[in-house]
Design a protein around this motif. Structure first.
Motif, PDB file in Angstrom:
ATOM      1  N   ARG A   1      -3.824 -11.705 -26.028  1.00 29.22           N
ATOM      2  CA  ARG A   1      -2.776 -11.382 -25.190  1.00 29.22           C
ATOM      3  C   ARG A   1      -1.789 -10.642 -25.981  1.00 29.22           C
ATOM      4  NH1 ARG A   1       2.208 -14.105 -24.166  1.00 29.22           N
ATOM      5  NH2 ARG A   1       2.680 -13.964 -21.962  1.00 29.22           N
ATOM      6  N   THR A   2      -1.428  -9.622 -25.340  1.00 25.00           N
ATOM      7  CA  THR A   2      -0.409  -8.750 -25.910  1.00 25.00           C
ATOM      8  C   THR A   2       0.578  -8.723 -24.909  1.00 25.00           C
ATOM      9  OG1 THR A   2      -1.674  -7.541 -27.360  1.00 25.00           O
ATOM     10  CG2 THR A   2       0.413  -6.616 -26.718  1.00 25.00           C
TER      11      THR A   2
ATOM     12  N   LEU B   1      -7.734  -7.769 -18.119  1.00 27.69           N
ATOM     13  CA  LEU B   1      -6.826  -7.670 -17.107  1.00 27.69           C
ATOM     14  C   LEU B   1      -5.437  -7.416 -17.580  1.00 27.69           C
ATOM     15  CD1 LEU B   1      -5.435 -10.511 -15.902  1.00 27.69           C
ATOM     16  CD2 LEU B   1      -7.937 -10.593 -15.504  1.00 27.69           C
ATOM     17  N   THR B   2      -4.489  -6.850 -16.825  1.00 27.31           N
ATOM     18  CA  THR B   2      -2.878  -6.691 -17.100  1.00 27.31           C
ATOM     19  C   THR B   2      -2.341  -7.442 -16.006  1.00 27.31           C
ATOM     20  OG1 THR B   2      -3.478  -4.491 -17.797  1.00 27.31           O
ATOM     21  CG2 THR B   2      -0.915  -5.103 -17.330  1.00 27.31           C
ATOM     22  N   ALA B   3      -1.561  -8.245 -16.418  1.00 32.22           N
ATOM     23  CA  ALA B   3      -1.098  -9.142 -15.149  1.00 32.22           C
ATOM     24  C   ALA B   3       0.618  -9.371 -15.458  1.00 32.22           C
ATOM     25  CB  ALA B   3      -1.616 -10.608 -15.198  1.00 32.22           C
ATOM     26  N   ARG B   4       1.318  -9.242 -14.275  1.00 31.45           N
ATOM     27  CA  ARG B   4       2.945  -9.621 -14.465  1.00 31.45           C
ATOM     28  C   ARG B   4       2.931 -11.111 -14.884  1.00 31.45           C
ATOM     29  NH1 ARG B   4       7.465  -8.377 -14.829  1.00 31.45           N
ATOM     30  NH2 ARG B   4       7.505  -6.222 -15.221  1.00 31.45           N
TER      31      ARG B   4
ATOM     32  N   GLU C   1       1.567  -9.123 -19.296  1.00 28.73           N
ATOM     33  CA  GLU C   1       0.519  -9.537 -20.445  1.00 28.73           C
ATOM     34  C   GLU C   1      -0.671  -8.734 -20.221  1.00 28.73           C
ATOM     35  OE1 GLU C   1       0.375 -13.649 -20.340  1.00 28.73           O
ATOM     36  OE2 GLU C   1      -0.317 -13.891 -18.220  1.00 28.73           O
ATOM     37  N   ILE C   2      -0.956  -8.094 -21.574  1.00 28.47           N
ATOM     38  CA  ILE C   2      -2.353  -7.462 -21.463  1.00 28.47           C
ATOM     39  C   ILE C   2      -3.512  -8.545 -22.027  1.00 28.47           C
ATOM     40  CG2 ILE C   2      -3.517  -5.529 -22.385  1.00 28.47           C
ATOM     41  CD1 ILE C   2      -0.785  -4.064 -22.559  1.00 28.47           C
ATOM     42  N   LEU C   3      -4.419  -8.728 -21.188  1.00 29.64           N
ATOM     43  CA  LEU C   3      -5.213  -9.884 -21.708  1.00 29.64           C
ATOM     44  C   LEU C   3      -6.744  -9.225 -21.843  1.00 29.64           C
ATOM     45  CD1 LEU C   3      -4.017 -12.215 -18.923  1.00 29.64           C
ATOM     46  CD2 LEU C   3      -3.860 -12.478 -21.460  1.00 29.64           C
TER      47      LEU C   3
END
Ligand SMILES: Nc1ncnc2c1ncn2[C@@H]1O[C@H](COP(=O)(O)OP(=O)(O)OP(=O)(O)O)[C@@H](O)[C@H]1O
Ligand SMILES: [Mg+2]
Length: 414
Positions: A117-118, A93-96, A102-104
């Motif tokens: 995590r990027t 997922l991608t979260a704010r 953050e791209i997880l």
């Protein structure tokens, strides 16, 4: 209009640029995460190898971290957010998060699920957006200025043509029938110009024809006058013959004046002026003979000083004749009448014809064509128009004895 169109195009373009920048940054982050994820799986996570993989991708402001199943962290320091916990359950997922996104990416292995995590900072998400907006705003401003200048030129040309039209229409309306417009501007406006020119020419032509017709009709009077002159010449009595000859000469002069006036448009007539006192004195002498014949008493009140008015002696004389003719026509024989001229004030001169007759019986006496005596009803209107031509007035009043008093109020000419 242009600004509305520009806003309608440029705002969506700006928004598109922002979305593209975001997508580009997220794609790059995704690629980083995937490159590291290759090394985060497997049975024995080699910390050194992971560090090396992370170092290889972390070139810009993006930072990659790996949360290993044994709760150790490799790469850029980061706290395990609730979203990272969610990813550890096996969902990418991608979260704010604070300061960016953050791209997880979960990577399953024999010892559990590692999460790569990027972190993509806001500065990268909006990279280039500001520049795009500035370029779009610049393009918009150039287009706007360009269209304003072009619009101004087009509108200016149109306004100039319409202004010319209105100026010429005003001159035509004021009687200057030689005024013409140079057709210009859009085809519709140019065509109105041509129509206006045609109208001016047509009105001028019609008026010229009318004037020539009046001249022709007046010219017909010459034949009976010539016959009259021949008759007068054979009169035996010298005094009678001289008197009649002078009347015939007067008649010829009047007909000539009518023909000349008819053939010359109003604005061709040279500005004239005369001494009203002299004219009244001269007309009084002329009418005095007839008044004596009819047993009428004529009072003349004329000062010695000159009283100059802005009409020719012929015109003033003709107006006076009309008024005296009315006295003879509309009052009984032996009714006395008076001619007077005086300075009413510094600016106006009054030429007065009054009689001891019955006075005006109708309010419409001065209406053109209205006669209380079955005649043509033009006399008072002729006098009124002569006065109005020089911004004067014709006043119909009652004399002290209840008779008619007609005043020609004329501006004094210095
Ligand atoms: N001195 C006057 N006394 C009484 N009524 C007058 C006098 N002058 C004019 N009027 C009245 O005013 C009317 C209009 O005069 P106006 O000179 O305009 O026409 P007219 O004398 O009837 O016709 P025309 O002068 O064309 O032969 C006359 O018909 C008459 O009724
Ligand atoms: Mg009359």
């Amino acid at each position: 209009m242009t600004s509305v169109v520009l806003v309608a195009f440029l705002v969506p373009l700006g928004l598109l640029a922002r979305t593209l920048a975001q997508e580009r940054a997220l794609d790059a982050g995704q690629r980083d995460a995937q490159s590291v994820a290759v090394f985060a799986g497997g049975a024995a996570q080699d910390h050194a190898q992971l560090e090396a993989a992370i170092l290889a991708v972390d070139s810009g402001p993006r930072q990659t971290t790996v949360f290993l199943p044994d709760h150790s962290i490799v790469g850029a320091p980061a706290t395990r957010s609730p979203a990272a916990g969610l990813a550890a359950l096996g969902r990418a997922l991608t979260a704010r998060t604070e300061g960016g996104v953050e791209i997880l990416l979960p990577v399953g292995g024999s010892t559990g699920v590692a999460v790569v995590r990027t972190f993509v900072p806001d500065s990268e998400l909006t990279a280039g957006v500001r520049k795009s907006w500035l370029i779009l705003a610049g393009v918009g401003a150039i287009l706007l200025v360009g269209t304003v200048l072009a619009g101004d030129r087009i509108a200016g040309r149109l306004a100039r043509s319409v202004r010319n039209l209105s100026r010429v229409a005003e001159r035509l309306g004021a009687g200057e029938l030689t005024a013409r417009v140079e057709p210009s501007g859009p085809p519709e406006v140019a065509s109105v110009g041509r129509v206006l020119n045609g109208l001016g020419a047509r009105v001028a032509g019609l008026l010229a024809t009318e004037r020539e017709l009046v001249a022709d009709l007046s010219h017909r009077l010459r034949t009976p006058i010539t016959a009259l002159r021949l008759d007068v010449e054979i009169l035996a009595e010298q005094q009678e013959r001289d008197r009649m000859t002078s009347h015939v000469d007067e008649l010829v002069r009047a007909v000539d004046a009518i023909i000349w006036t008819a053939r010359h448009p109003l604005h061709d007539v040279p500005a004239a002026q005369c001494d009203a006192a002299t004219v009244v004195r001269e007309r009084a002498r002329f009418w005095g003979v007839l008044a004596a014949d009819k047993g009428r008493d004529l009072r003349v009140d004329v000062p010695d000083a000159a009283l100059t008015v802005g009409v020719s002696a012929e015109e003033l004389g003709a107006a006076l004749d009309v008024l005296v003719d009315n006295v003879f026509s509309h009052t009984p024989d032996r009714t006395a009448f008076a001619l007077a001229v005086r300075a009413h004030d510094d600016e106006t001169i009054h030429v007065v014809v009054e009689d001891d007759g019955p006075g005006f019986v109708t309010d419409r006496a001065a209406d053109r064509g209205h006669s209380g005596a079955g005649s043509t009803g033009l006399g008072l209107d002729v006098a009124r128009r002569m006065a109005e031509q020089v911004s004067g007035r014709l006043l119909l009043e009652s004399s002290a004895d209840g008779g008619a008093r007609v005043v020609l109020e004329l501006p004094a000419t210095p």
